[in-house]
Design an enzyme around this catalytic site. Structure first.
Site, PDB file in Angstrom:
ATOM      1  N   CYS A 209       0.841  -1.200   0.000  1.00  0.00           N
ATOM      2  CA  CYS A 209       0.000   0.000   0.000  1.00  0.00           C
ATOM      3  C   CYS A 209       0.880   1.257   0.000  1.00  0.00           C
ATOM      4  CB  CYS A 209      -0.920  -0.001   1.214  1.00  0.00           C
ATOM      5  SG  CYS A 209      -0.046   0.098   2.796  1.00  0.00           S
TER       6      CYS A 209
ATOM      7  N   CYS B 189       2.961   1.711   3.139  1.00  0.00           N
ATOM      8  CA  CYS B 189       4.094   0.779   3.203  1.00  0.00           C
ATOM      9  C   CYS B 189       5.244   1.265   2.316  1.00  0.00           C
ATOM     10  CB  CYS B 189       3.655  -0.623   2.791  1.00  0.00           C
ATOM     11  SG  CYS B 189       2.357  -1.288   3.848  1.00  0.00           S
TER      12      CYS B 189
END
Length: 78
Positions: free
Chosen positions: A11, A14
């Site tokens: 994501c 991240c």
């Protein structure tokens, strides 16, 4: 050299966390090897219930949300 793993499914948070780790290491002149872990099983086995997560030399230092920049510097400098 510090071994750092950034855990997360890929994501935006991240990816941002991985970038933050690399930028902090560069700013602090600390040699690091950063590995991105996206496998859900590995994430769970590392004890991370909320991503992104960070381990430094095998020690879990962060899980869930973007890390604080000052804390990140502290973890890398330790």
């Amino acid at each position: 050299m510090k071994q750092i793993k950034v855990y997360g499914p890929g994501c935006k948070r991240c990816t941002a966390t991985e970038d933050m780790v690399k930028e902090a290491a560069l700013r602090l002149s600390i040699e690091v090897a950063v590995e991105k872990v996206t496998d859900q099983r590995e994430i769970a086995m590392a004890g991370i219930m909320s991503t992104p997560g960070i381990t430094i030399d095998g020690k879990l230092v962060h899980a869930g949300g973007l890390p604080d920049k000052a804390k990140l510097d502290e973890w890398l400098s330790a």
